[in-house]
Design a protein around this motif. Structure first.
Motif, short mmCIF file in Angstrom:
data_model
loop_
_atom_site.label_atom_id
_atom_site.label_comp_id
_atom_site.label_asym_id
_atom_site.label_seq_id
_atom_site.Cartn_x
_atom_site.Cartn_y
_atom_site.Cartn_z
N THR A 74 -1.27 2.39 -4.68
CA THR A 74 -1.92 2.20 -5.98
C THR A 74 -0.85 2.11 -7.06
O THR A 74 0.29 2.54 -6.84
CB THR A 74 -2.85 3.38 -6.28
OG1 THR A 74 -2.05 4.56 -6.47
CG2 THR A 74 -3.85 3.61 -5.15
N GLN A 86 -0.42 3.97 -9.57
CA GLN A 86 0.07 5.32 -9.83
C GLN A 86 1.04 5.77 -8.74
O GLN A 86 2.08 6.36 -9.03
CB GLN A 86 -1.11 6.30 -9.89
CG GLN A 86 -0.70 7.77 -10.13
CD GLN A 86 -0.01 7.99 -11.46
OE1 GLN A 86 -0.65 8.06 -12.49
NE2 GLN A 86 1.32 8.06 -11.45
N GLU A 87 0.73 5.46 -7.49
CA GLU A 87 1.62 5.81 -6.38
C GLU A 87 2.94 5.05 -6.46
O GLU A 87 4.01 5.60 -6.18
CB GLU A 87 0.92 5.54 -5.04
CG GLU A 87 -0.21 6.51 -4.75
CD GLU A 87 -1.05 6.08 -3.55
OE1 GLU A 87 -1.69 6.96 -2.94
OE2 GLU A 87 -1.07 4.86 -3.23
#
Length: 348
Positions: free
Chosen positions: A263, A265-266
């Motif tokens: 993602t 965010q990851e």
């Protein structure tokens, strides 16, 4: 009378070995980014020893990623070529069977050609120039350029300066290299450099260098102080000339096939953890260089500091030979100009 061994001990041995063999095969077949419920683990493999500064930095990165993600994203590290050589690891990244690896820019030029500019001798004036290029526009362009080859660069690790070490005689001037067989990486740039000095460039895999030096297959090799020390090459090459002909960085890579499964965010967590690990690695590298030189001197190696100017002069024609490769030649000019003044980096 012939006495045949009872088959039962063999069966017992197979029963004991089978679980380990199955586990090893499962590891090889496991996905590069494994999901366990709501958790993900990225497999990272490299060819370095666990005492190496880069491995230590990777451990730090894994810990920081775990902290940032609250344990939902982790890195499993496999050192010492457990999953293959440096080149093999890069190829596994390209097909998505491995998540991350560390590769020398010299090896990377076989996959993303413009990286060869970082292996040119004396392309960097000093460490400050080196870091300003890697951290600036040029360095970042190169990191993302590999995406077309399914390889995304996250950050650079310091691999110091490479210098010559020899078994038979010291290297004080370029003339001392004439006729000597010098082991180099499988890099056209490194081969051209040694040949320009008058030596005979001899590509040999890392694991064969010690024996090649010991048996006289090659007369010398070239690498940075920590590698010279940790590989124990100083036992068979007693002359180390710190002419520092190249500053070839290491590159932390992630497979784009793995990166795209993360993602946003990851991806941010991973990028931040990688960049933080590079800061830690620089400090560890400096300490490792100082310790390595102390130890090889203590072991009786003759460490010399030849004048770099004659070496640099001899390889200047290499830069002009890249006029036939406009992208590389443009990068050479931009790197040479970088840091001289604020407007020094011309557009590509």
């Amino acid at each position: 009378m012939l006495i045949y061994p009872h088959p039962r001990p063999r069966r017992l041995l197979l029963q004991r070995l089978l679980p380990g063999l199955c586990a090893f095969l499962l590891l090889l077949l496991a996905p590069s980014c494994r999901e366990i419920s709501d958790k993900k683990e990225i497999k990272l493999a490299h060819s370095l020893e666990v005492s190496h500064p880069v491995h230590q930095a990777m451990l730090y990165m894994a810990e920081r990623l775990k902290e940032k993600s609250g344990g939902t994203l982790s890195i499993g590290i496999y050192p010492n070529s457990q999953l293959g050589s440096e080149r093999e690891s890069v190829e596994l990244l390209q097909i998505g069977s491995l998540g991350m690896t560390k590769v020398s820019a010299a090896t990377m030029e076989s996959f993303s050609p413009n990286f060869k500019v970082l292996s040119l001798p004396y392309i960097f004036r000093d460490k400050a120039h080196f870091f300003s290029v890697l951290e600036g526009e040029i360095g970042q362009e190169l990191l993302t350029e590999g995406e077309q080859y399914w390889l995304r660069g996250l950050t650079y690790y310091d691999a110091g300066s490479r210098s010559f070490y020899t078994a038979s005689k010291p290297i004080n001037t370029p003339d001392d290299l004439k006729g000597l067989k010098i082991r180099v990486q499988a890099s056209n740039t490194a081969i051209q450099m040694v040949n320009a000095f008058g030596g005979a460039a001899t590509p040999i895999s890392t694991g064969e260098i010690y024996t090649a030096l010991q048996q006289g297959v090659v007369d010398g090799a070239e690498n940075n102080p920590p590698t010279f020390h940790l590989s124990r090459h100083y036992e068979v090459a007693r002359h180390y000339a710190l002419n520092e002909h190249t500053m070839v960085p290491d590159i932390l890579l992630v497979s784009t096939k793995v990166w795209e499964k993360l993602t946003p965010q990851e991806q941010q967590w991973l990028q931040e953890a990688a960049e933080e690990s590079a800061v830690v690695q620089r400090k560890l590298w400096q300490e490792a260089e100082e310790e390595a030189l102390r130890e090889v001197k203590k072991a009786g190696v003759e460490v010399s500091y030849p004048d770099k100017e004659p070496f640099a002069k001899m390889v200047e024609p290499l830069y002009e030979s890249y006029k036939t490769e406009p992208e590389v030649y443009s990068l050479i000019k931009r790197i040479q100009a970088a840091g001289k003044n604020p407007q020094a980096q011309p557009a590509p």
